[in-house]
Motif scaffolding. Sequence first.
Motif, PDB file in Angstrom:
ATOM      1  N   GLY A 236       0.809  -1.222   0.000  1.00  0.00           N
ATOM      2  CA  GLY A 236       0.000   0.000   0.000  1.00  0.00           C
ATOM      3  C   GLY A 236       0.841   1.270   0.000  1.00  0.00           C
ATOM      4  N   GLY A 237       2.013   1.219   0.653  1.00  0.00           N
ATOM      5  CA  GLY A 237       2.874   2.402   0.735  1.00  0.00           C
ATOM      6  C   GLY A 237       3.552   2.693  -0.593  1.00  0.00           C
TER       7      GLY A 237
ATOM      8  N   ALA B  48       2.365  -4.954  14.077  1.00  0.00           N
ATOM      9  CA  ALA B  48       1.971  -6.220  13.446  1.00  0.00           C
ATOM     10  C   ALA B  48       0.479  -6.461  13.652  1.00  0.00           C
ATOM     11  CB  ALA B  48       2.787  -7.364  14.036  1.00  0.00           C
ATOM     12  N   SER B  49      -0.059  -7.339  12.838  1.00  0.00           N
ATOM     13  CA  SER B  49      -1.508  -7.562  12.855  1.00  0.00           C
ATOM     14  C   SER B  49      -1.911  -8.566  13.934  1.00  0.00           C
ATOM     15  CB  SER B  49      -1.957  -8.056  11.492  1.00  0.00           C
ATOM     16  OG  SER B  49      -1.211  -9.192  11.187  1.00  0.00           O
TER      17      SER B  49
ATOM     18  N   ALA C 146       2.835  -5.153   5.159  1.00  0.00           N
ATOM     19  CA  ALA C 146       1.616  -5.803   4.661  1.00  0.00           C
ATOM     20  C   ALA C 146       0.444  -4.842   4.753  1.00  0.00           C
ATOM     21  CB  ALA C 146       1.358  -7.069   5.462  1.00  0.00           C
ATOM     22  N   THR C 147       0.375  -3.912   3.789  1.00  0.00           N
ATOM     23  CA  THR C 147      -0.791  -3.028   3.690  1.00  0.00           C
ATOM     24  C   THR C 147      -1.290  -3.044   2.261  1.00  0.00           C
ATOM     25  OG1 THR C 147       0.386  -1.018   3.009  1.00  0.00           O
ATOM     26  CG2 THR C 147       0.216  -1.410   5.381  1.00  0.00           C
TER      27      THR C 147
ATOM     28  N   THR D 171      -4.900  -3.773   6.597  1.00  0.00           N
ATOM     29  CA  THR D 171      -3.831  -4.748   6.854  1.00  0.00           C
ATOM     30  C   THR D 171      -3.936  -5.865   5.809  1.00  0.00           C
ATOM     31  OG1 THR D 171      -5.178  -6.069   8.361  1.00  0.00           O
ATOM     32  CG2 THR D 171      -3.913  -4.282   9.341  1.00  0.00           C
ATOM     33  N   ASP D 172      -2.772  -6.446   5.472  1.00  0.00           N
ATOM     34  CA  ASP D 172      -2.773  -7.461   4.413  1.00  0.00           C
ATOM     35  C   ASP D 172      -1.804  -8.603   4.724  1.00  0.00           C
ATOM     36  OD1 ASP D 172      -3.713  -8.370   1.963  1.00  0.00           O
ATOM     37  OD2 ASP D 172      -2.051  -7.483   0.847  1.00  0.00           O
ATOM     38  N   GLY D 173      -1.509  -8.796   6.016  1.00  0.00           N
ATOM     39  CA  GLY D 173      -0.558  -9.853   6.389  1.00  0.00           C
ATOM     40  C   GLY D 173       0.005  -9.565   7.761  1.00  0.00           C
TER      41      GLY D 173
END
Length: 429
Positions: free
Chosen positions: A35-36, A335-336, A365-366, A375-377
């Motif tokens: 995402g960044g 972290a997620s 992980a975005t 969040t993506d991970g």
Amino acid sequence: MKILIIGSGGREHALAWKIAQSSKTTQVYVAPGNGGTSNANNIKNIQIENIDELAKFAEENNIKMTIVGPEVPLAEGIVDKFMSKDLRIFGPTKSAARLESSKKFAKDFMSRHSIPTAKYATFTNIEEAISYLETEGAPIVIKADGLASGKGVVVAETLEEAKEAVIDMISKKNVNKLIIEEYLTGEEASFIVMSDGINIMPLATSQDHKRLKDGDQGPNTGGMGAYSPANIVTPDLHNRIMKEIIVPTIQGMAKDGIPYTGFLYAGVMISPGENPERPIKTLEFNCRMGDPETQPIMMRMKSDFVDVLEHALNGSLDKAEIIWDRRVALGVVLASYNYPESPRKNDIINGIPNDKEDCITFHAATKISSGKYKTDGGRVLCVTTLGDSVRIARETAYKVISNITFDGMQYRSDIGWRSLKSNSSNKSG
Ligand code: AMP
Ligand code: GLY
């Protein structure tokens, strides 16, 4: 020039951020990015992961330089593929990447070239491994031979735990080969260099925080935070690490006919105490930069990184120079939920600040979905700051973090503790 970066983590965002600042860079592509990197000036994500397709993309888009972030494409031979098409890429060949992708290769290499490391033996059979454990006792360390995303190492406190780890790896996780290694004590530092096969350019030193929880408790992770420089690595220890570990590794690889080009990361265990002769031992090699170590290292690099990379690709690293910011850089990973076990995805992230000279929020992980960061991970963000001391850099980081929210967010509140502890013991002593 157009530059391609392979990977999707915080390390790759930091590399893209730094490389995009060079006056030589016209466009940075990140494959697949996050995402960044999808939302920054002259940085673009491309959704390609297959090595043949990446080489095709580089050929068709006139990419002048490719930098590989993670170990998996290196172990799969991305460098060999690009080189076969005369495409410029910085990283080790598949064969040289065995320093990370096979613990047995790395240990046998170190033993052949007298590079200090923990005593070890290799096993393929449960009974033989267990009988060795019984003679050696605990604590002891069990390592799967191949790449395991940081999950292939068990530091066993008891003989029972060690036996369980051996049985689990061989009979349940299909590990064909494992290393049983002497347990080392001391303090770890991350020592990362660049090599063009002959010349070596050490990067700033750093220290990671591998465990999930404060006080180095909880499970091992990819790394929950890092800072640079690592003040345990005194100038004297820096010279010793170069002389005892790094130089013999680069020379040994060349001598064995497998010249090593790329980033080389030695995880070094520095024995406790003050004795200048105290042992330093190689815990592991990684054939890439560290994550999250790259984030603070890139924040401190004042020189044009593309110049340095060009020297590395031209075999003239001896002519390169890197100037480092004298300030400390410190990165805290957010972290997620349920990381590292099975991280949850799709939590909405709020409060990511605008970047400032002394604070950059690197994404890992975005992703952006419906106009929002999610969040993506596992490791989601790494808030990285610069300050005149670890204490100041850390205060800035935690102040920024107090405004960032997502459900289930986990982070350590003690990044940099070893440095603060050694500073206070220096003061009191
Ligand atoms: P590795 O992937 O080999 O670096 O191992 C992951 C982590 O396990 C290291 O960062 C250390 O914290 C720990 N570790 C690995 N090898 C040893 C050892 N021989 N003695 C003590 N701790 C170790
Ligand atoms: N932070 C540890 C690693 O990159 O392997």
